[in-house]
Design an enzyme around this catalytic site. Sequence first.
Site, short mmCIF file in Angstrom:
data_model
loop_
_atom_site.label_atom_id
_atom_site.label_comp_id
_atom_site.label_asym_id
_atom_site.label_seq_id
_atom_site.Cartn_x
_atom_site.Cartn_y
_atom_site.Cartn_z
N GLY A 1 5.07 -3.66 -3.80
CA GLY A 1 4.01 -4.57 -3.37
C GLY A 1 4.22 -5.09 -1.96
N ASP B 1 -3.70 -5.32 4.24
CA ASP B 1 -2.39 -4.71 4.47
C ASP B 1 -2.38 -3.97 5.81
OD1 ASP B 1 -2.13 -5.64 1.91
OD2 ASP B 1 -2.20 -3.67 0.97
N SER C 1 3.56 -3.09 0.67
CA SER C 1 2.69 -2.24 1.48
C SER C 1 3.38 -1.05 2.12
CB SER C 1 1.97 -3.05 2.56
OG SER C 1 1.03 -3.88 1.97
N SER C 2 4.23 -0.39 1.34
CA SER C 2 4.87 0.81 1.87
C SER C 2 3.81 1.88 2.17
CB SER C 2 5.92 1.35 0.90
OG SER C 2 5.34 1.56 -0.37
N SER C 3 2.76 1.97 1.36
CA SER C 3 1.78 3.03 1.61
C SER C 3 0.96 2.73 2.87
CB SER C 3 0.87 3.27 0.39
OG SER C 3 0.11 2.13 0.11
N ASP D 1 -9.60 -10.42 0.25
CA ASP D 1 -9.99 -9.60 1.42
C ASP D 1 -11.23 -8.77 1.17
OD1 ASP D 1 -8.52 -7.86 -0.25
OD2 ASP D 1 -7.34 -6.98 1.39
C1 GLA Z 1 -3.49 -5.01 -2.47
C2 GLA Z 1 -4.61 -4.47 -1.58
C3 GLA Z 1 -5.06 -5.53 -0.56
C4 GLA Z 1 -5.34 -6.88 -1.25
C5 GLA Z 1 -4.21 -7.26 -2.20
C6 GLA Z 1 -4.53 -8.49 -3.00
O1 GLA Z 1 -2.33 -5.22 -1.70
O2 GLA Z 1 -4.19 -3.32 -0.90
O3 GLA Z 1 -6.18 -5.07 0.14
O4 GLA Z 1 -6.57 -6.85 -1.90
O5 GLA Z 1 -3.89 -6.22 -3.10
O6 GLA Z 1 -4.64 -9.57 -2.15
#
Ligand code: GLA
Length: 317
Positions: free
Chosen positions: A88, A132, A90-92, A21
């Site tokens: 991992g 995320d 994406s809670s934040s 990303d």
């Molecule tokens: C974390 C980052 C995302 C992305 C992933 C790896 O989740 O927050 O932006 O870069 O790592 O794909």
Amino acid sequence: MPETFRAIAPGRVNLIGDHTDYTGGLVFPMAIDRSTVIEFSESNVVDLVSGDVEGDGWLRYVEAVRRLVPGARGVSGRVSTSIPIGAGLSSSAALEVASALAFGYAGSAVDLAVLCRQAEHDATGVPCGIMDQLCIAAGQAGRATMIDCRTLDVTHVPVPDSVRVVVRFVASRTLEGSEYATRVAECAAAEAAVGPLRDASLRDVAGIGDERVRRRAVHVVSENARVRSFASALASYDFGLAGEIMLEGHRSLVENFEVSTSAMDRVVREMAETPGVYGARMTGGGFGGCVVALCDPEARVDGWVVTAADGARLERC
Ligand code: GLA
């Protein structure tokens, strides 16, 4: 009684397209049926308490968002979540997006995601990409969100009912921030040598002199291609092929990008050998977190079954 509202933001799991990303590449995450909820009423001050989130580290994300929302309103309420913290998923980012909605932000999904990514940078110093926050802002039930991180176009791709997505937690993430920033810098070095990785071919990056930077670039270029082939495999119900692409993506994250751990590799192997599992890979930034598997609905595999859920929204209670 003041009117009460709920700002709801789901977590996400990435099916394919990791560490692409921040160079404007392609990603294929889906918003999941676990979410963070802020139940609040308008107030003269900001007074949020935690329903079930431990400690007060979460407050720095809320504060970073508040500073960025133009004319942020005061809110008084409670934050609760069903997204495991530090796994991992994406809670934040979910907390950031829910906070922005609670503070009255009413821009488009893309603008919401851009604001919340900035808040993540401000709160943690980690130069994360947009995946995320944009997946969480733009998710749709039953569909994954394929995102072009250069144009920020989102394509909603149906996840067929004839497959299950299973997530298995391996370990809390460690070292992720500094390792992540190093990977971002290495990709920038690759782009200084060959131009945007999004437009580069494997042949272009084969000429990069620094061996480590070359491997990082090989990952990004091949991962962008995997996102496209995964999307078409899913659309044509070729789950066997989709699973192989996931396993190949995992190998690249291990060998070229070096963000996996031996515990994650073990779980990927174990899941992939389970009857009815098409493929598995680590998901997200790495150095811990979760493994995601694509499975037949009958497969007997340990983990959380997650379904593709709607993105963030504000509701009246
Ligand atoms: C974390 C980052 C995302 C992305 C992933 C790896 O989740 O927050 O932006 O870069 O790592 O794909």
